[in-house]
Design a protein around this motif. Structure first.
Motif, PDB file in Angstrom:
ATOM      1  N   ILE A  14       0.845  -1.202   0.000  1.00  0.00           N
ATOM      2  CA  ILE A  14       0.000   0.000   0.000  1.00  0.00           C
ATOM      3  C   ILE A  14       0.877   1.248   0.000  1.00  0.00           C
ATOM      4  N   ARG A  15       1.902   1.235   0.825  1.00  0.00           N
ATOM      5  CA  ARG A  15       2.802   2.393   0.875  1.00  0.00           C
ATOM      6  C   ARG A  15       3.469   2.622  -0.477  1.00  0.00           C
ATOM      7  N   GLY A  17       2.188   1.965  -3.274  1.00  0.00           N
ATOM      8  CA  GLY A  17       1.195   2.301  -4.283  1.00  0.00           C
ATOM      9  C   GLY A  17       0.762   1.136  -5.148  1.00  0.00           C
ATOM     10  N   HIS A  18       1.216  -0.089  -4.827  1.00  0.00           N
ATOM     11  CA  HIS A  18       0.851  -1.257  -5.623  1.00  0.00           C
ATOM     12  C   HIS A  18      -0.534  -1.792  -5.247  1.00  0.00           C
ATOM     13  N   ASP A  20      -4.337  -0.647  -3.519  1.00  0.00           N
ATOM     14  CA  ASP A  20      -5.171   0.471  -3.078  1.00  0.00           C
ATOM     15  C   ASP A  20      -6.607   0.051  -2.761  1.00  0.00           C
ATOM     16  N   LEU A  21      -6.818  -1.267  -2.678  1.00  0.00           N
ATOM     17  CA  LEU A  21      -8.141  -1.775  -2.324  1.00  0.00           C
ATOM     18  C   LEU A  21      -8.036  -2.818  -1.224  1.00  0.00           C
ATOM     19  N   LEU A  44      -2.569   5.349   6.818  1.00  0.00           N
ATOM     20  CA  LEU A  44      -3.369   4.984   5.664  1.00  0.00           C
ATOM     21  C   LEU A  44      -4.666   5.770   5.725  1.00  0.00           C
ATOM     22  N   ARG A  64      -5.525  -5.241  -7.428  1.00  0.00           N
ATOM     23  CA  ARG A  64      -5.413  -4.003  -6.642  1.00  0.00           C
ATOM     24  C   ARG A  64      -5.516  -4.262  -5.151  1.00  0.00           C
ATOM     25  N   THR A  89     -11.427   1.573  -0.443  1.00  0.00           N
ATOM     26  CA  THR A  89     -10.360   2.192  -1.230  1.00  0.00           C
ATOM     27  C   THR A  89      -9.414   2.916  -0.282  1.00  0.00           C
ATOM     28  N   LEU A  90      -8.114   2.648  -0.430  1.00  0.00           N
ATOM     29  CA  LEU A  90      -7.101   3.154   0.503  1.00  0.00           C
ATOM     30  C   LEU A  90      -5.997   3.896  -0.228  1.00  0.00           C
ATOM     31  N   ARG A  91      -5.284   4.694   0.525  1.00  0.00           N
ATOM     32  CA  ARG A  91      -4.031   5.260  -0.002  1.00  0.00           C
ATOM     33  C   ARG A  91      -3.090   5.516   1.162  1.00  0.00           C
ATOM     34  N   TYR A  92      -1.798   5.495   0.862  1.00  0.00           N
ATOM     35  CA  TYR A  92      -0.792   5.844   1.859  1.00  0.00           C
ATOM     36  C   TYR A  92      -0.822   7.354   2.066  1.00  0.00           C
TER      37      TYR A  92
END
Length: 265
Positions: A14-15, A17-18, A20-21, A44, A64, A89-92
């Motif tokens: 996740i960090r 960017g590979h 995001d779900l 996160l 994802r 849906t996630l992002r660092y």
């Protein structure tokens, strides 16, 4: 995936960017959009949460979410089929702000504010004042297991850990793979009492990740390796031969090194 903790490998993805779900079976959403979660790799951010039909999942969703295939994702969601599936849906969102806070040595006004906060914690405690005693103990015995520290104070381990977490929230302590240490911020607050304290210099660099476990940490420390920068001065196969450094610990080191922009020789 029904509610299990996110693995360190997945956090690293996740960090990077590979990934995001995430897909979870919950009776109701346990997070909402805008929530920020503290993890081993930093913050996160949950961007959205929506209920989806399992039949609507596709191979791209699996990729994802860090699954090897759609079949793997479906297997992970096979439990608790009475619960709906939620797509998260996630992002660092950057490093844990407490990390930066630990390095910020407060001025006189900041120290006064923090000591007043410590005084309030002491006054509200049903077991009596504990903040300075705990800071001084961690300062004198860094990298010592929490049960040993708690026992030296005659306190239950769970209660001791809970109190240390309060100090950590203000950036005064840092949790290590084994035990704790005072941050520069914590040292400044403790030293504001005017007592002169002798300390060994802090090893420069990035501390070993907590995720490698205590056996691997002890093995690396015995070799004089206390930071990631020190680890990469040695051959990976050489460290793999150490008792206590197993495949899982090595994988966690790989992830930590990649996150720190370091690599094995």
């Amino acid at each position: 995936h029904s509610g299990a903790a996110v693995t360190d490998k997945l956090l690293a993805a996740i960090r990077a960017g590979h990934v995001d779900l995430a897909f979870r079976r919950w009776t109701a959403p346990r997070v909402k959009g805008g929530t920020r979660l503290r993890t081993a790799v930093g913050l996160l951010e949950v961007l959205s949460v929506e209920q989806v039909a399992p039949s609507a999942l596709r191979a791209d969703d699996a990729r994802r979410a860090g699954s090897q295939s759609l079949a793997d994702l479906r297997r992970a969601l096979a439990h608790h089929q009475d619960r709906p599936v939620f797509r998260v849906t996630l992002r660092y969102a950057g490093p844990d702000p407490r990390e930066e806070l630990r390095e910020q040595v407060p001025d006189a006004a900041g120290i006064a504010e923090l000591t007043s906060w410590l005084d309030r914690l002491d006054r509200s405690s049903s077991t009596g004042p504990w903040t300075r005693e705990t800071l001084a103990l961690i300062d004198a015995r860094p990298e010592v297991r929490a049960p040993e520290l708690a026992a030296s104070l005659g306190r239950p381990t769970a209660e001791f850990k809970r109190d240390v977490r309060k100090l950590k929230e203000k950036g005064l302590t840092e949790s290590l793979a084994i035990g704790y240490r005072l941050s520069p911020r914590g040292q400044a607050v403790l030293d504001s009492d005017g007592v002169r304290r002798e300390r060994a210099p802090r090893a420069p660099g990035t501390a070993l990740p907590r995720s490698i476990g205590a056996p691997a940490t002890r093995a690396l420390r015995a070799e004089g390796l206390r930071t990631l920068e020190a680890v990469v001065t040695r051959d990976r196969d050489e460290l793999a031969a150490l008792h206590g450094v197993g495949p899982v610990a090595l994988a966690r080191l790989d992830e930590a090194l990649a996150g720190a922009g370091l690599a094995w020789p």
